[in-house]
Write a protein that holds these residues in place. Structure first.
Motif, PDB file in Angstrom:
ATOM      1  N   GLY A  22       0.737  -1.288  -0.108  1.00  0.00           N
ATOM      2  CA  GLY A  22       0.089   0.170  -0.018  1.00  0.00           C
ATOM      3  C   GLY A  22       0.902   1.287   0.042  1.00  0.00           C
ATOM      4  N   ARG A  23       2.112   1.016  -0.209  1.00  0.00           N
ATOM      5  CA  ARG A  23       2.989   2.355  -0.046  1.00  0.00           C
ATOM      6  C   ARG A  23       3.774   2.752  -1.276  1.00  0.00           C
ATOM      7  N   THR A  24       4.325   3.880  -1.243  1.00  0.00           N
ATOM      8  CA  THR A  24       5.050   4.331  -2.564  1.00  0.00           C
ATOM      9  C   THR A  24       6.392   3.846  -2.143  1.00  0.00           C
ATOM     10  N   VAL A  25       6.998   3.269  -3.163  1.00  0.00           N
ATOM     11  CA  VAL A  25       8.539   2.726  -3.036  1.00  0.00           C
ATOM     12  C   VAL A  25       9.311   3.496  -4.152  1.00  0.00           C
ATOM     13  N   LEU A  26      10.642   3.626  -3.727  1.00  0.00           N
ATOM     14  CA  LEU A  26      11.673   3.898  -4.531  1.00  0.00           C
ATOM     15  C   LEU A  26      12.982   2.715  -4.592  1.00  0.00           C
ATOM     16  N   ASP A  27      13.146   2.354  -5.877  1.00  0.00           N
ATOM     17  CA  ASP A  27      13.996   1.269  -6.020  1.00  0.00           C
ATOM     18  C   ASP A  27      15.204   1.889  -6.691  1.00  0.00           C
ATOM     19  N   LEU A  28      16.215   2.388  -5.834  1.00  0.00           N
ATOM     20  CA  LEU A  28      17.372   3.103  -6.338  1.00  0.00           C
ATOM     21  C   LEU A  28      18.592   2.061  -6.883  1.00  0.00           C
ATOM     22  N   GLY A  29      19.019   2.478  -7.978  1.00  0.00           N
ATOM     23  CA  GLY A  29      20.087   1.711  -8.792  1.00  0.00           C
ATOM     24  C   GLY A  29      19.186   0.314  -9.102  1.00  0.00           C
ATOM     25  N   ALA A  30      18.102   0.547  -9.747  1.00  0.00           N
ATOM     26  CA  ALA A  30      17.172  -0.686  -9.923  1.00  0.00           C
ATOM     27  C   ALA A  30      17.875  -1.802 -10.775  1.00  0.00           C
ATOM     28  N   GLY A  31      18.750  -1.247 -11.647  1.00  0.00           N
ATOM     29  CA  GLY A  31      18.883  -2.385 -12.807  1.00  0.00           C
ATOM     30  C   GLY A  31      17.678  -2.927 -13.594  1.00  0.00           C
ATOM     31  N   SER A  32      17.894  -4.339 -13.249  1.00  0.00           N
ATOM     32  CA  SER A  32      16.883  -5.037 -13.831  1.00  0.00           C
ATOM     33  C   SER A  32      15.501  -4.835 -13.745  1.00  0.00           C
ATOM     34  N   GLY A  33      15.289  -4.157 -12.383  1.00  0.00           N
ATOM     35  CA  GLY A  33      13.867  -3.994 -11.816  1.00  0.00           C
ATOM     36  C   GLY A  33      13.724  -4.917 -10.790  1.00  0.00           C
ATOM     37  N   LEU A  34      14.761  -5.923 -10.352  1.00  0.00           N
ATOM     38  CA  LEU A  34      14.399  -7.286  -9.614  1.00  0.00           C
ATOM     39  C   LEU A  34      13.478  -6.960  -8.110  1.00  0.00           C
ATOM     40  N   VAL A  35      14.335  -5.693  -7.561  1.00  0.00           N
ATOM     41  CA  VAL A  35      13.693  -5.267  -6.167  1.00  0.00           C
ATOM     42  C   VAL A  35      12.321  -4.699  -6.520  1.00  0.00           C
ATOM     43  N   ALA A  36      12.553  -3.690  -7.328  1.00  0.00           N
ATOM     44  CA  ALA A  36      11.024  -2.881  -7.799  1.00  0.00           C
ATOM     45  C   ALA A  36       9.916  -3.947  -7.993  1.00  0.00           C
ATOM     46  N   ILE A  37      10.207  -5.024  -8.662  1.00  0.00           N
ATOM     47  CA  ILE A  37       9.250  -6.163  -9.072  1.00  0.00           C
ATOM     48  C   ILE A  37       8.811  -6.760  -7.840  1.00  0.00           C
ATOM     49  N   ALA A  38       9.862  -7.191  -6.878  1.00  0.00           N
ATOM     50  CA  ALA A  38       9.276  -7.795  -5.818  1.00  0.00           C
ATOM     51  C   ALA A  38       8.389  -6.908  -4.829  1.00  0.00           C
ATOM     52  N   ALA A  39       8.805  -5.709  -4.812  1.00  0.00           N
ATOM     53  CA  ALA A  39       7.620  -4.538  -4.028  1.00  0.00           C
ATOM     54  C   ALA A  39       6.642  -4.544  -4.745  1.00  0.00           C
ATOM     55  N   ALA A  40       6.504  -4.720  -5.891  1.00  0.00           N
ATOM     56  CA  ALA A  40       5.182  -4.851  -6.499  1.00  0.00           C
ATOM     57  C   ALA A  40       4.261  -5.882  -6.348  1.00  0.00           C
ATOM     58  N   LEU A  41       5.149  -7.041  -6.362  1.00  0.00           N
ATOM     59  CA  LEU A  41       4.186  -8.258  -5.919  1.00  0.00           C
ATOM     60  C   LEU A  41       4.063  -8.464  -4.443  1.00  0.00           C
ATOM     61  N   ALA A  42       4.840  -7.700  -3.631  1.00  0.00           N
ATOM     62  CA  ALA A  42       4.515  -7.803  -2.279  1.00  0.00           C
ATOM     63  C   ALA A  42       3.238  -6.647  -2.008  1.00  0.00           C
ATOM     64  N   GLY A  43       2.866  -6.018  -2.893  1.00  0.00           N
ATOM     65  CA  GLY A  43       1.507  -5.267  -2.632  1.00  0.00           C
ATOM     66  C   GLY A  43       1.758  -3.701  -2.712  1.00  0.00           C
ATOM     67  N   ALA A  44       3.154  -3.114  -3.034  1.00  0.00           N
ATOM     68  CA  ALA A  44       3.150  -1.582  -3.188  1.00  0.00           C
ATOM     69  C   ALA A  44       2.293  -1.137  -4.097  1.00  0.00           C
ATOM     70  N   GLU A  45       1.826   0.157  -3.624  1.00  0.00           N
ATOM     71  CA  GLU A  45       0.751   0.662  -4.624  1.00  0.00           C
ATOM     72  C   GLU A  45       1.526   1.568  -5.841  1.00  0.00           C
ATOM     73  N   ARG A  46       2.590   2.006  -5.476  1.00  0.00           N
ATOM     74  CA  ARG A  46       3.476   2.515  -6.602  1.00  0.00           C
ATOM     75  C   ARG A  46       4.958   2.336  -6.399  1.00  0.00           C
ATOM     76  N   VAL A  47       5.683   1.940  -7.684  1.00  0.00           N
ATOM     77  CA  VAL A  47       7.108   1.811  -7.444  1.00  0.00           C
ATOM     78  C   VAL A  47       7.912   2.536  -8.411  1.00  0.00           C
ATOM     79  N   LEU A  48       8.895   3.606  -8.121  1.00  0.00           N
ATOM     80  CA  LEU A  48       9.824   3.968  -8.852  1.00  0.00           C
ATOM     81  C   LEU A  48      11.023   3.321  -8.946  1.00  0.00           C
TER      82      LEU A  48
END
Length: 215
Positions: free
Chosen positions: A80-106
């Motif tokens: 339910g939160r807004t998340v920033l993945d810094l130095g995201a590369g492939s987007g692995l951590v960003a995608i994990a955050a989305a799968l875990a229910g983040a509302e928005r992921v930069l």
């Protein structure tokens, strides 16, 4: 820049990182071969090649794997939160955050190839809330609830840029977590919240990686 259509299909394959099998990513079997392909593409189509920069986005680094694992195992951190993945590369951590229910992921990265592959990786995992963005370190801090930073302390120059930015994010109320195997450039003041043994990922031989929280 615009990465030519089909580049990733020709030079990567969908892989599930060993510590995070829930996520599929376009990765390269041989980063050196991919680097050469990027140089060749630049000569053919006028697309800038990587220069001296390695295509970090094409491998699942151990710090990012540990951080993604922690996010998936602790969904309350991002749900339910807004998340920033810094130095995201492939987007692995960003995608994990989305799968875990983040509302928005930069998903922030300086590499245009990384920014181009992130939507492909997000689509491969059925998530639609990952938004690729460029370098944020010299801009005003985005309004985010959580900052996730995997493998950003890989050299002194990058560490010197990232360190004050993360402390500023924390001072403004964001939860800040770092995934790293223990590089010497890690800042003081972090506390360990999780540790993982990562099987051979094609980048590093099996090793321990840690998730740290600030402070």
């Amino acid at each position: 820049m615009s990465v030519p259509a089909g580049f990733f299909a020709r030079h990567t394959r969908l892989v599930r990182p060993p510590l995070v099998p829930e996520v599929a990513l376009h990765l390269a079997d041989d980063v050196a071969v991919l680097w050469q392909a990027m140089e060749d593409q630049g000569r053919v189509d006028g697309v800038p090649g990587p220069g001296e920069a390695s295509p970090f986005w094409a491998a699942a680094w151990v710090g990012g794997q540990g951080l993604a694992r922690y996010v998936l195992d602790t969904p309350g951190l991002v749900a339910g939160r807004t998340v920033l993945d810094l130095g995201a590369g492939s987007g692995l951590v960003a995608i994990a955050a989305a799968l875990a229910g983040a509302e928005r992921v930069l998903a922030s990265d300086v590499d245009p190839y990384a920014l181009a592959v992130m939507p492909l990786n997000a689509a491969a995992n059925g998530v639609a809330v990952v938004e690729p963005v460029g370098d944020v370190l010299d801009d005003d801090l985005p309004e985010v609830d959580v900052v996730l930073a995997g493998d950003v302390f890989y050299d002194l120059r990058m560490a010197d840029r990232v360190r004050p930015w993360l402390f500023t994010a924390w001072a403004r109320g964001a939860a800040v977590l770092v995934g790293d195997p223990g590089r010497s450039q890690l800042p003081d003041g972090l506390r360990e919240v999780a540790g993982y043994d990562v099987p051979d990922s094609g980048v590093d031989v099996a090793r321990r990686t840690t998730v740290w929280r600030l402070p």
